[in-house]
Write a protein that holds these residues in place. Structure first.
Motif, PDB file in Angstrom:
ATOM      1  N   ARG A  37       0.812  -1.224   0.000  1.00 25.39           N
ATOM      2  CA  ARG A  37       0.000   0.000   0.000  1.00 25.39           C
ATOM      3  C   ARG A  37       0.847   1.277   0.000  1.00 25.39           C
ATOM      4  NH1 ARG A  37      -4.947  -1.587   0.283  1.00 25.39           N
ATOM      5  NH2 ARG A  37      -5.193  -3.655   1.154  1.00 25.39           N
ATOM      6  N   GLU A  38       1.922   1.205   0.761  1.00 25.44           N
ATOM      7  CA  GLU A  38       2.868   2.330   0.861  1.00 25.44           C
ATOM      8  C   GLU A  38       3.407   2.677  -0.537  1.00 25.44           C
ATOM      9  OE1 GLU A  38       6.519   2.617   4.006  1.00 25.44           O
ATOM     10  OE2 GLU A  38       6.234   0.702   3.007  1.00 25.44           O
ATOM     11  N   VAL A  39       3.835   1.648  -1.269  1.00 22.40           N
ATOM     12  CA  VAL A  39       4.374   1.863  -2.610  1.00 22.40           C
ATOM     13  C   VAL A  39       3.286   2.397  -3.542  1.00 22.40           C
ATOM     14  CG1 VAL A  39       5.457   0.757  -4.606  1.00 22.40           C
ATOM     15  CG2 VAL A  39       6.109   0.052  -2.301  1.00 22.40           C
ATOM     16  N   GLU A  40       2.079   1.857  -3.401  1.00 20.01           N
ATOM     17  CA  GLU A  40       0.962   2.306  -4.242  1.00 20.01           C
ATOM     18  C   GLU A  40       0.723   3.808  -4.093  1.00 20.01           C
ATOM     19  OE1 GLU A  40      -1.326   0.874  -6.599  1.00 20.01           O
ATOM     20  OE2 GLU A  40       0.409  -0.441  -6.630  1.00 20.01           O
ATOM     21  N   ALA A  41       0.860   4.311  -2.859  1.00 21.79           N
ATOM     22  CA  ALA A  41       0.606   5.732  -2.614  1.00 21.79           C
ATOM     23  C   ALA A  41       1.656   6.605  -3.315  1.00 21.79           C
ATOM     24  CB  ALA A  41       0.602   6.001  -1.106  1.00 21.79           C
ATOM     25  N   TRP A  42       2.944   6.232  -3.207  1.00 28.42           N
ATOM     26  CA  TRP A  42       4.002   6.996  -3.893  1.00 28.42           C
ATOM     27  C   TRP A  42       3.794   6.939  -5.408  1.00 28.42           C
ATOM     28  CZ3 TRP A  42       7.713   3.607  -0.670  1.00 28.42           C
ATOM     29  CH2 TRP A  42       7.860   4.164   0.607  1.00 28.42           C
TER      30      TRP A  42
END
Ligand code: PSU
Ligand code: MN
Length: 317
Positions: A237-242
């Motif tokens: 999810r963290e990567v998806e946000a960036w």
């Protein structure tokens, strides 16, 4: 195709010892100067420590090289804007015009196959880019995988892609995607993607057996999808946000074609404060080590896998 194969690689191939091909678009385009050379060297060392000879592939002054000399690798890592990103379709022109550049998964698969190398490690393969409905952008890596008999070890496809569509197209092209110790497709920086795989094996020996069997069938390549090492892996999810903001920036800056992947990777590096970069370097090395393990397992079982009769031919007793 004229290839310059490093002597150490030639000897290993002649003696049927394990060899692992490594790509260099990740050096010339994918990673910034510093980490790029560090990662390339770490991959070579990891392959060696697992008992294989590394064969780093690139085009140097129009020469297709299998097994770069250290000085050639340093030159590629310098980030000279004249250095090209060379996929399969660019090879002939790059050779004729005596260009220098890093080879992507597609070109590296093709060159490895020509040299007789069956195992190849990269970070993540290319695939179907997001926003397919607005713009068709599909990496030639997928066709190369279907065509050339090379097993590509990767942490799945880069999360910047439409992973579901990428898996579907790999199925259309009859390229197996084998999860290593997982039934889920890794998404490069993360072990998760939410996408289930049809095939998985527990480790290198079982993977080698599947590779050997596919090659004996006279089929093309395959994807060995290895989750990134947990110490440096990032949350999905963290990567998806960036990524959401990076994709937006790419759209606004009208970045298209082969510049898209390097652009997104650079933006993710900035947004994550270098964490994607560290994860990328760690998984590259991890993949090189595993590819070497599969190559070693495969070399010891050579001739062990039953030869499969060609179509219409009766099986031998
Ligand atoms: N994965 C990375 N960095 C990279 C690449 C993959 O972490 O630089 C490169 C590979 O060489 C891959 C290529 O083959 O990007 C795919 O580019 P395109 O989508 O333009 O085909
Ligand atoms: Mn593309």
């Amino acid at each position: 195709m004229p290839l310059r194969v490093r002597e150490e690689v030639r000897e290993a191939l002649a003696e049927r010892r394990a060899v692992v091909a490594l790509e260099t678009s990740v050096v010339a385009q994918g990673l910034p100067p510093g980490p790029n050379l560090e990662a390339a060297r770490a991959c070579e060392a990891a392959a060696r420590s697992a008992g294989a000879v590394p064969a780093t592939v690139a085009v140097i002054d129009g020469e297709i090289v299998v097994g770069l000399e250290p000085a050639e690798l340093e030159r590629l890592a310098e980030k000279n804007p004249a250095h090209l990103k060379i996929g399969s379709r660019d090879l002939a022109v790059a050779v004729c015009e005596r260009k220098t550049g890093g080879t992507t998964v597609s070109a590296t698969c093709e060159i490895a196959a020509r040299a007789g190398i069956r195992f190849f490690a990269t970070g993540g393969i290319g695939g179907v880019h997001r926003g397919l409905a607005e713009r068709l952008d599909v990496s030639q890596d997928l066709w190369a995988l279907s065509r050339f008999p090379v097993a590509v070890v990767c942490a799945g496809a880069k999360s910047v892609l439409d992973l579901e569509a990428t898996l579907e197209l790999l199925e259309s092209l009859a390229v197996p995607v084998i999860g290593i110790g997982t039934g889920e497709l890794p998404s490069f920086y993360s072990a998760r993607s939410g996408l289930q795989l049809d095939h998985s094996v527990p480790g290198a020996v079982e993977a080698a057996r599947v590779c050997q069997t596919r090659f004996a069938l006279g089929q093309g390549g395959l994807v060995l999808a290895l989750p990134p090492p947990s110490e440096s892996a990032l949350g999905f999810r963290e990567v998806e946000a960036w990524l959401a903001t990076a994709l937006d920036e790419a759209r606004r800056a009208s970045v298209v074609g082969k510049a898209v992947t390097p652009f997104l990777l650079a933006r993710l590096g900035e947004k994550s404060g270098g964490r994607t970069l560290r994860a990328n370097v760690a998984l590259l090395e991890h993949n090189a080590r595993f590819a070497a393990e599969v190559a070693v397992a495969s070399a010891t079982m050579d001739g062990d896998v039953a030869e499969v009769p060609a179509r219409g031919e009766a099986p031998r007793p």
